[in-house]
Design a protein around this motif. Sequence first.
Motif, short mmCIF file in Angstrom:
data_model
loop_
_atom_site.label_atom_id
_atom_site.label_comp_id
_atom_site.label_asym_id
_atom_site.label_seq_id
_atom_site.Cartn_x
_atom_site.Cartn_y
_atom_site.Cartn_z
N ASP A 129 -36.90 6.10 18.18
CA ASP A 129 -36.24 5.70 16.94
C ASP A 129 -35.66 4.30 17.07
OD1 ASP A 129 -34.78 7.11 14.30
OD2 ASP A 129 -33.54 5.58 15.27
N SER A 130 -35.00 4.03 18.19
CA SER A 130 -34.39 2.71 18.40
C SER A 130 -35.44 1.61 18.52
CB SER A 130 -33.52 2.74 19.67
OG SER A 130 -32.43 3.61 19.51
N LEU A 131 -36.58 1.94 19.12
CA LEU A 131 -37.66 0.96 19.19
C LEU A 131 -38.13 0.57 17.80
CD1 LEU A 131 -39.74 -0.72 20.74
CD2 LEU A 131 -41.17 1.35 20.90
N GLY A 132 -38.22 1.54 16.90
CA GLY A 132 -38.58 1.23 15.52
C GLY A 132 -37.59 0.31 14.86
N VAL A 133 -36.30 0.54 15.09
CA VAL A 133 -35.26 -0.33 14.55
C VAL A 133 -35.42 -1.74 15.10
CG1 VAL A 133 -32.77 -0.79 14.55
CG2 VAL A 133 -33.62 1.53 14.14
N ALA A 134 -35.61 -1.84 16.42
CA ALA A 134 -35.72 -3.15 17.07
C ALA A 134 -36.92 -3.93 16.55
CB ALA A 134 -35.81 -2.97 18.58
N ARG A 135 -38.06 -3.27 16.47
CA ARG A 135 -39.28 -3.97 16.04
C ARG A 135 -39.18 -4.42 14.59
NH1 ARG A 135 -43.81 -3.59 18.94
NH2 ARG A 135 -43.44 -1.46 19.65
N THR A 136 -38.62 -3.59 13.74
CA THR A 136 -38.48 -3.95 12.32
C THR A 136 -37.53 -5.14 12.15
OG1 THR A 136 -38.92 -1.70 11.59
CG2 THR A 136 -37.74 -3.12 10.06
N SER B 282 -31.98 0.94 23.62
CA SER B 282 -30.63 0.73 23.08
C SER B 282 -30.29 -0.76 23.07
CB SER B 282 -29.61 1.51 23.90
OG SER B 282 -28.30 1.18 23.50
N ASP B 283 -30.55 -1.43 24.19
CA ASP B 283 -30.28 -2.87 24.27
C ASP B 283 -31.13 -3.65 23.28
OD1 ASP B 283 -28.43 -2.39 26.21
OD2 ASP B 283 -29.65 -3.11 27.88
N ALA B 284 -32.41 -3.30 23.18
CA ALA B 284 -33.31 -4.03 22.29
C ALA B 284 -32.89 -3.87 20.83
CB ALA B 284 -34.75 -3.55 22.49
N ALA B 285 -32.53 -2.65 20.44
CA ALA B 285 -32.15 -2.41 19.05
C ALA B 285 -30.86 -3.15 18.71
CB ALA B 285 -31.98 -0.91 18.80
N GLY B 286 -29.88 -3.10 19.61
CA GLY B 286 -28.62 -3.80 19.36
C GLY B 286 -28.81 -5.30 19.23
N LEU B 287 -29.59 -5.87 20.15
CA LEU B 287 -29.84 -7.31 20.11
C LEU B 287 -30.63 -7.70 18.87
CD1 LEU B 287 -29.71 -10.09 21.52
CD2 LEU B 287 -31.82 -9.45 22.74
N SER C 83 -26.96 4.78 17.63
CA SER C 83 -27.87 5.25 18.67
C SER C 83 -27.42 4.83 20.07
CB SER C 83 -29.28 4.70 18.41
OG SER C 83 -29.78 5.19 17.18
N SER C 84 -26.73 3.71 20.16
CA SER C 84 -26.35 3.19 21.48
C SER C 84 -25.31 4.05 22.19
CB SER C 84 -25.82 1.76 21.34
OG SER C 84 -24.57 1.74 20.65
N VAL C 85 -24.66 4.95 21.45
CA VAL C 85 -23.62 5.79 22.07
C VAL C 85 -23.82 7.27 21.78
CG1 VAL C 85 -21.89 3.97 22.07
CG2 VAL C 85 -22.08 5.47 20.08
N LEU C 86 -24.91 7.65 21.11
CA LEU C 86 -25.05 9.02 20.63
C LEU C 86 -25.08 10.03 21.77
CD1 LEU C 86 -25.33 11.01 18.37
CD2 LEU C 86 -27.77 10.49 18.23
N TRP C 87 -25.96 9.85 22.73
CA TRP C 87 -26.05 10.78 23.86
C TRP C 87 -25.89 10.06 25.18
CZ3 TRP C 87 -30.73 12.34 20.65
CH2 TRP C 87 -30.33 13.24 19.66
#
Length: 394
Positions: free
Chosen positions: A236-243, A313-318, A348-352
């Motif tokens: 899911d986070s990879l999708g956020v980062a790529r978009t 997580s890092d990629a999506a945040g950045l 997502s960066s803190v969920l689990w």
Amino acid sequence: MILSSAVDAEDTALLVDTIRAAVGRTDPADGRSERVYRDGPLDHDLWSVLGREIGVGALAVPEVHGGLGTSYATVAAVLETLGAELTRVPVLAGVIAATALAGCAEHPFARDLLEQIASGTRVVTTVVPGDEFDSPGEGTFQVIDGDDGVTLAGRAEFVLDAAVADTLLVHAVDRYGALGLYAIDRTHLTVEQMETTDATRGLARVHAANAPAVLLTDRPEPGRVRDQALVALACDSLGVARTCLDAAVTYAKERVQFGRAIGEFQAVKHMLAEVAVAVELADSAVAHAAWAVDAGSADDLAEAAAIAALACSDAAGLAAATNVQVYGGIGFTWEHTAHLYYRRALSSSVLWGTADEHAQRLYRLATGRTDREGDTPSPEPVREPAVALFATEP
């Protein structure tokens, strides 16, 4: 259900295009911010299309239980696509629940739940187990044996899609310290929707007080459930980062400032190049994690899950932060979707588990250390005092 046979790698692109088209018709980017805060964290119309007509819930369910039993690479591609579109549907929860139920599919009720997940007729979510289950006898929920059967007591927070789920899966321990996986009907629980940073994802507090439960298995695998949950969230986070990267690059090419496209300025190029590197690393981490789910050992999966959780997580945040920065003033507006992606990345960066926790776990896995087994934790590193950016001479 449109999907009627196992989807292989060659069909994944077509499936992704089908999902994107469905999202574009039902939940287009224009006006999404308004709909998110007006309608809440579940898009009923989109879930009807994806869950029942297309049948995305069947991808992670074994074929013998009414699913498609596809490779995890296909599941990962779908989760990435749904993350890229910030979809408000319980597919992520369904994938995690299918993982937990697959280990006890011999139980009739577990088989029923798998079939209903595959058909999109029942939403099943899981209280994702944490580190407390690394030690026998510990857990969030406790089993209470009574005259009327098995009941559970306990509470949990940040439970994904609990407010819209029909059934919740929880790991609980009995009075002898034995761990089991139980199913609880949501009507027997007190569920409180939480107000969180990310309005596109439903998280809730769950409280059980003598809630009737069904024991699905007394030999659960909480570690595998947790690791596959981390892998699914990483997709899911990879999708956020790529978009966010694609949106920022597109805007940088189109936005003209001082007579030049802002993408020609070196500062913008460097920002986007840094994000591109992070996204490529995250993509590789997810590909490795998908292999670990399908063919790796438990140790392979644990290591791959920690790497994927950390990298994505890092990629999506950045990427989300850079996207807002590149868009400038318009990126800060309520109507633009940039803030929704930023909020999803934060959630997502803190969920689990945080990035630091994933890094520490990766260190323990790599070195074979297990602090719970009596090892003395390594001392905190000595940190040099930070130097102020604009320090002046005394």
